[in-house]
Design a protein around this motif. Sequence first.
Motif, PDB file in Angstrom:
ATOM      1  N   THR A  14       0.751  -1.128   0.320  1.00  0.00           N
ATOM      2  CA  THR A  14      -0.047   0.033   0.191  1.00  0.00           C
ATOM      3  C   THR A  14       0.813   1.083   0.021  1.00  0.00           C
ATOM      4  O   THR A  14       0.070   2.336  -0.687  1.00  0.00           O
ATOM      5  CB  THR A  14      -0.720   0.265   1.031  1.00  0.00           C
ATOM      6  OG1 THR A  14      -0.335   0.000   2.759  1.00  0.00           O
ATOM      7  CG2 THR A  14      -2.221  -1.261   1.012  1.00  0.00           C
ATOM      8  N   GLU A  50       6.606  -0.756   3.728  1.00  0.00           N
ATOM      9  CA  GLU A  50       5.220  -0.963   4.278  1.00  0.00           C
ATOM     10  C   GLU A  50       5.426  -1.353   5.836  1.00  0.00           C
ATOM     11  O   GLU A  50       6.331  -1.560   6.168  1.00  0.00           O
ATOM     12  CB  GLU A  50       4.986  -1.910   3.221  1.00  0.00           C
ATOM     13  CG  GLU A  50       3.434  -2.408   3.776  1.00  0.00           C
ATOM     14  CD  GLU A  50       2.719  -1.896   2.465  1.00  0.00           C
ATOM     15  OE1 GLU A  50       1.677  -2.547   2.662  1.00  0.00           O
ATOM     16  OE2 GLU A  50       3.951  -0.667   2.690  1.00  0.00           O
ATOM     17  N   ASN A  59       0.498  -6.612   4.601  1.00  0.00           N
ATOM     18  CA  ASN A  59      -0.372  -6.560   3.105  1.00  0.00           C
ATOM     19  C   ASN A  59       0.660  -7.212   2.168  1.00  0.00           C
ATOM     20  O   ASN A  59       0.087  -7.451   1.210  1.00  0.00           O
ATOM     21  CB  ASN A  59       0.099  -5.373   3.109  1.00  0.00           C
ATOM     22  CG  ASN A  59      -0.462  -4.082   4.145  1.00  0.00           C
ATOM     23  OD1 ASN A  59      -1.306  -4.974   3.975  1.00  0.00           O
ATOM     24  ND2 ASN A  59      -0.057  -2.477   4.376  1.00  0.00           N
ATOM     25  N   ASP A 109      -2.543  -7.754   0.642  1.00  0.00           N
ATOM     26  CA  ASP A 109      -3.559  -6.643   0.302  1.00  0.00           C
ATOM     27  C   ASP A 109      -3.435  -6.724  -0.876  1.00  0.00           C
ATOM     28  O   ASP A 109      -3.085  -8.202  -1.583  1.00  0.00           O
ATOM     29  CB  ASP A 109      -2.356  -6.201  -0.204  1.00  0.00           C
ATOM     30  CG  ASP A 109      -2.362  -4.580  -0.790  1.00  0.00           C
ATOM     31  OD1 ASP A 109      -3.408  -3.789   0.086  1.00  0.00           O
ATOM     32  OD2 ASP A 109      -2.447  -4.336  -2.252  1.00  0.00           O
ATOM     33  N   THR A 135      -5.641  -4.315  -2.515  1.00  0.00           N
ATOM     34  CA  THR A 135      -5.595  -2.705  -3.224  1.00  0.00           C
ATOM     35  C   THR A 135      -5.027  -2.381  -4.818  1.00  0.00           C
ATOM     36  O   THR A 135      -5.383  -1.796  -5.067  1.00  0.00           O
ATOM     37  CB  THR A 135      -5.564  -1.676  -1.910  1.00  0.00           C
ATOM     38  OG1 THR A 135      -4.404  -1.896  -1.833  1.00  0.00           O
ATOM     39  CG2 THR A 135      -6.370  -2.100  -1.019  1.00  0.00           C
TER      40      THR A 135
END
Length: 243
Positions: A132, A140, A145, A149, A151
């Motif tokens: 992210t 990070e 993530n 993750d 996204t």
Amino acid sequence: MNTFVIGDIHGGLRALQQVLQAAQVTQGDRLIFLGDYVDGWSQSAQTISFLIALAEKQECIFIKGNHDVWCEGWLKEGLAPQLWLTHGGKETVDSYKDIDGHTRLEHLNWLERMPYYVVDEQNRLFIHAGFTSMHGPEKEFHSSNFSWDRTLWEMAITMDQRIKKDSLLYPKRLKLFSEIFIGHTPTLYYNITTPMQGCNVWNLDTGAAFKGRLSIMNIDTKEFWQSDPLWQLYPGEHGRNGA
């Protein structure tokens, strides 16, 4: 030397052997695996043993996925959360019934040594899920993530193609690497059975854990090969439930 990247295997050793043969992989080639070697079909322990032996014959890079984190916790401390057991963990536990203690320790050491991401000599990132931080995975805040993750992928596939890479509107995360290779999010979620591309992000998880196939891709040419659907290779089994 060719470099091949392989999507999520989820205990489907027969599919892995199929795609290695289909792509005519030789011992001179480099193989990069994007994680989730376990949880789903009945050969999780056998898949890890196969990969450990494979790495003794040729260059292999193994990225750690979220299911591998779960398996590591179980092998190390006996942790078996219900979430894991209902999403393929039970099949992994069953695959270890006849595996001796020495081999279990070897598997644990293999999982513990595994990186969450790798950047190659051409600035290509290989990571199981995403990150992210606009400054890259090394900045990070939450390392989870890397294996969870979504996204990054969601952003890449919904980008307005009219926004060019030199625009101030172009996401900084996507500018950091020449290409990004991920797994984690099955392309079956989008009714697509082959590897997908969004901007400079390639998704190699073609649903081998479910009703899909395992995929291997030559990262330079983007030619890819796929196994038979996993349910056909493991008749009578059901694969994994959930994400």
